[in-house]
Write a protein that holds these residues in place. Structure first.
Motif, PDB file in Angstrom:
ATOM      1  N   GLY A   1     -17.488  36.315   7.073  1.00  0.00           N
ATOM      2  CA  GLY A   1     -17.242  35.653   6.045  1.00  0.00           C
ATOM      3  C   GLY A   1     -15.798  35.119   5.555  1.00  0.00           C
ATOM      4  N   SER A   2     -14.824  35.415   6.421  1.00  0.00           N
ATOM      5  CA  SER A   2     -13.461  35.168   5.953  1.00  0.00           C
ATOM      6  C   SER A   2     -13.274  33.515   6.056  1.00  0.00           C
ATOM      7  CB  SER A   2     -12.596  35.986   6.945  1.00  0.00           C
ATOM      8  OG  SER A   2     -12.790  35.704   8.199  1.00  0.00           O
TER       9      SER A   2
ATOM     10  N   GLU B   1     -11.747  28.754   3.221  1.00  0.00           N
ATOM     11  CA  GLU B   1     -12.286  27.344   2.699  1.00  0.00           C
ATOM     12  C   GLU B   1     -12.382  27.004   1.192  1.00  0.00           C
ATOM     13  OE1 GLU B   1     -14.768  25.996   6.839  1.00  0.00           O
ATOM     14  OE2 GLU B   1     -15.607  26.853   5.283  1.00  0.00           O
ATOM     15  N   SER B   2     -12.712  28.316   0.593  1.00  0.00           N
ATOM     16  CA  SER B   2     -12.645  28.216  -0.935  1.00  0.00           C
ATOM     17  C   SER B   2     -11.346  28.275  -1.582  1.00  0.00           C
ATOM     18  CB  SER B   2     -13.555  29.183  -1.478  1.00  0.00           C
ATOM     19  OG  SER B   2     -13.037  30.474  -1.538  1.00  0.00           O
TER      20      SER B   2
ATOM     21  N   GLU C   1      -7.945  26.662  -1.894  1.00  0.00           N
ATOM     22  CA  GLU C   1      -7.593  25.244  -1.766  1.00  0.00           C
ATOM     23  C   GLU C   1      -6.141  25.070  -1.112  1.00  0.00           C
ATOM     24  OE1 GLU C   1      -8.260  22.891  -4.883  1.00  0.00           O
ATOM     25  OE2 GLU C   1     -10.235  22.255  -4.150  1.00  0.00           O
ATOM     26  N   ASP C   2      -5.114  26.509  -1.498  1.00  0.00           N
ATOM     27  CA  ASP C   2      -3.782  26.322  -1.283  1.00  0.00           C
ATOM     28  C   ASP C   2      -3.350  27.005  -0.008  1.00  0.00           C
ATOM     29  OD1 ASP C   2      -4.725  28.946  -2.101  1.00  0.00           O
ATOM     30  OD2 ASP C   2      -2.932  29.371  -3.078  1.00  0.00           O
ATOM     31  N   ILE C   3      -4.611  27.299   1.059  1.00  0.00           N
ATOM     32  CA  ILE C   3      -4.305  28.178   2.329  1.00  0.00           C
ATOM     33  C   ILE C   3      -4.430  27.118   3.347  1.00  0.00           C
ATOM     34  CG2 ILE C   3      -5.053  29.923   3.731  1.00  0.00           C
ATOM     35  CD1 ILE C   3      -5.728  31.620   1.034  1.00  0.00           C
ATOM     36  N   ALA C   4      -3.668  26.985   4.345  1.00  0.00           N
ATOM     37  CA  ALA C   4      -4.079  26.393   5.515  1.00  0.00           C
ATOM     38  C   ALA C   4      -4.372  27.448   6.430  1.00  0.00           C
ATOM     39  CB  ALA C   4      -2.577  25.384   5.932  1.00  0.00           C
ATOM     40  N   PHE C   5      -5.108  26.880   7.475  1.00  0.00           N
ATOM     41  CA  PHE C   5      -5.372  27.816   8.757  1.00  0.00           C
ATOM     42  C   PHE C   5      -5.754  27.179   9.872  1.00  0.00           C
ATOM     43  CE2 PHE C   5      -9.618  26.748   6.722  1.00  0.00           C
ATOM     44  CZ  PHE C   5     -10.489  26.784   7.818  1.00  0.00           C
ATOM     45  N   SER C   6      -5.514  28.052  10.907  1.00  0.00           N
ATOM     46  CA  SER C   6      -6.135  27.798  12.321  1.00  0.00           C
ATOM     47  C   SER C   6      -7.408  28.704  12.695  1.00  0.00           C
ATOM     48  CB  SER C   6      -5.197  27.578  13.268  1.00  0.00           C
ATOM     49  OG  SER C   6      -4.564  28.951  13.270  1.00  0.00           O
TER      50      SER C   6
ATOM     51  N   PRO D   1      -5.400  21.947   7.775  1.00  0.00           N
ATOM     52  CA  PRO D   1      -4.423  21.920   6.757  1.00  0.00           C
ATOM     53  C   PRO D   1      -4.995  22.436   5.340  1.00  0.00           C
ATOM     54  CG  PRO D   1      -4.305  20.027   7.997  1.00  0.00           C
ATOM     55  CD  PRO D   1      -5.762  20.546   8.034  1.00  0.00           C
ATOM     56  N   ALA D   2      -3.953  22.783   4.160  1.00  0.00           N
ATOM     57  CA  ALA D   2      -4.241  23.289   3.197  1.00  0.00           C
ATOM     58  C   ALA D   2      -4.836  21.790   2.224  1.00  0.00           C
ATOM     59  CB  ALA D   2      -3.268  24.029   2.300  1.00  0.00           C
ATOM     60  N   PRO D   3      -5.827  21.778   1.460  1.00  0.00           N
ATOM     61  CA  PRO D   3      -6.296  20.898   0.498  1.00  0.00           C
ATOM     62  C   PRO D   3      -5.181  20.591  -0.500  1.00  0.00           C
ATOM     63  CG  PRO D   3      -8.188  21.983   0.965  1.00  0.00           C
ATOM     64  CD  PRO D   3      -7.133  22.735   1.455  1.00  0.00           C
ATOM     65  N   LYS D   4      -4.724  21.578  -0.859  1.00  0.00           N
ATOM     66  CA  LYS D   4      -3.493  21.418  -2.142  1.00  0.00           C
ATOM     67  C   LYS D   4      -2.442  21.946  -1.612  1.00  0.00           C
ATOM     68  CE  LYS D   4      -6.799  20.753  -5.876  1.00  0.00           C
ATOM     69  NZ  LYS D   4      -7.051  21.057  -7.295  1.00  0.00           N
ATOM     70  N   ALA D   5      -1.684  21.493  -0.832  1.00  0.00           N
ATOM     71  CA  ALA D   5      -0.263  22.078  -0.262  1.00  0.00           C
ATOM     72  C   ALA D   5       0.816  21.992  -1.243  1.00  0.00           C
ATOM     73  CB  ALA D   5       0.055  21.516   1.212  1.00  0.00           C
ATOM     74  N   PRO D   6       1.520  23.106  -1.369  1.00  0.00           N
ATOM     75  CA  PRO D   6       2.784  22.782  -2.171  1.00  0.00           C
ATOM     76  C   PRO D   6       3.622  21.911  -1.602  1.00  0.00           C
ATOM     77  CG  PRO D   6       2.979  25.032  -0.894  1.00  0.00           C
ATOM     78  CD  PRO D   6       1.262  24.305  -0.509  1.00  0.00           C
ATOM     79  N   GLU D   7       4.681  21.688  -2.599  1.00  0.00           N
ATOM     80  CA  GLU D   7       5.994  20.830  -2.016  1.00  0.00           C
ATOM     81  C   GLU D   7       6.609  21.852  -0.768  1.00  0.00           C
ATOM     82  OE1 GLU D   7       6.996  17.855  -2.707  1.00  0.00           O
ATOM     83  OE2 GLU D   7       5.058  17.882  -4.367  1.00  0.00           O
TER      84      GLU D   7
END
Length: 296
Positions: free
Chosen positions: A59-60, A65-66, A68-73, A9-15
């Motif tokens: 390196g993607s 991971e750098s 903070e607003d992106i979630a990923f699998s 999950p994104a560390p800083k997820a938006p509303e």
């Protein structure tokens, strides 16, 4: 393949966002970075970005991971588009899923035009696509205009100056990304079909599942535009025999679906109805069905 997928999950997820933008990627960092930069620069709605990273040997993963607003699998092997799409949805929090390729550069208010159309429709039984501008149009649903076939030759400034003036119209037959469906429709049809892994013909299969679920509004939005460099990952992958998989599953070619059901590429004039299928096309489909046992 599902057991190899990890979720972040994104560390800083938006509303809660309006769109969950879903982007599968496979060792394509430079294009992915350009794609995300364009999303951040040109989007006007509330959104979240969700990626699936296949292998990530370039390196993607470290770069994402750098952010903070992106979630990923993530999967250490290439699980293909279908598993990737189904994985990303597990992280999605919006009601609308917006599927985008990583080699696409979104243009100003691309998402806002889609949101306007959704609000105009007033229900969730639809399948919408944005319109791609491509150096060589891959279908009647694309605008042919060459602003570069790679990042090295990309004419971003000229594209931004001229993209709105390229003539086109809303069109029938939404199938390929960028496309949008509501969460309820995704759940009804069961997402993408993993039997089409790594992904060839998974898009028309998804459209056919929507048709079978009762959807008749398959609309391409002309004002919502992206620049598509052109299937960067597809050129590298070992392809599945999706053409025959589609026939085996649905009893017809994907072109039959496109022409006689979705009317793909025609000027938009409302919800589609199935056209009569000529006897010659029916015989062609019968021939392919009967020949399937002899095709490896």
């Amino acid at each position: 393949m599902e057991e190899s997928i990890q979720f972040f999950p994104a560390p800083k997820a938006p509303e809660k966002p309006y769109f969950s933008i879903l982007i599968p990627s496979w060792n394509n960092l430079a294009y992915l970075q350009l794609c995300i930069a364009a999303i951040r620069k040109h989007s006007t709605t509330s959104y979240e970005i969700i990626l699936h990273l296949n292998e990530a040997k370039d390196g993607s993963k470290e770069w994402v991971e750098s952010q903070e607003d992106i979630a990923f699998s993530y999967s250490p092997i290439n699980v293909g588009v279908c598993y990737a799409m189904n994985a990303m949805v597990k992280l999605a929090r919006a009601d609308y899923f917006l599927y985008l390729n990583d080699d696409m550069y979104v243009l100003p208010n691309w998402d806002g035009f889609l949101q306007e159309e959704i609000q105009r429709i007033g229900h969730t039984e639809f399948f919408l696509s944005a319109t791609a501008i491509e150096p060589k149009a891959q279908s009647a649903c694309s605008i042919q205009a060459d602003f570069g076939r790679s990042i090295a030759t990309f004419e971003e400034a000229r594209l931004l100056e001229t993209y709105e003036s390229l003539p086109f119209q809303d069109w029938q037959g939404a199938t390929w990304p960028p496309n949008v469906v509501h969460r309820s429709l995704w759940d009804k049809v069961g997402g993408y079909s993993n039997e089409f892994t790594p992904g060839m013909y998974s898009d028309p299969d998804f459209s056919m599942k929507c048709w079978q679920a009762g959807v008749r509004l398959f609309k391409g939005i002309s004002r919502s535009r992206v620049y598509h460099f052109g299937s960067i990952s597809v050129k590298r992958v070992k392809q599945n025999k999706g053409y025959y998989q589609f026939i085996r599953k649905w009893g017809m070619t994907s072109s039959t679906l496109s022409k006689y059901y979705l009317r793909r590429g025609d000027r938009f004039d409302g919800p589609v109805e199935q056209r009569p299928i000529p006897v010659t096309v029916q015989l062609k489909n019968l021939y392919y069905r009967l020949s399937l046992p002899f095709r490896k």
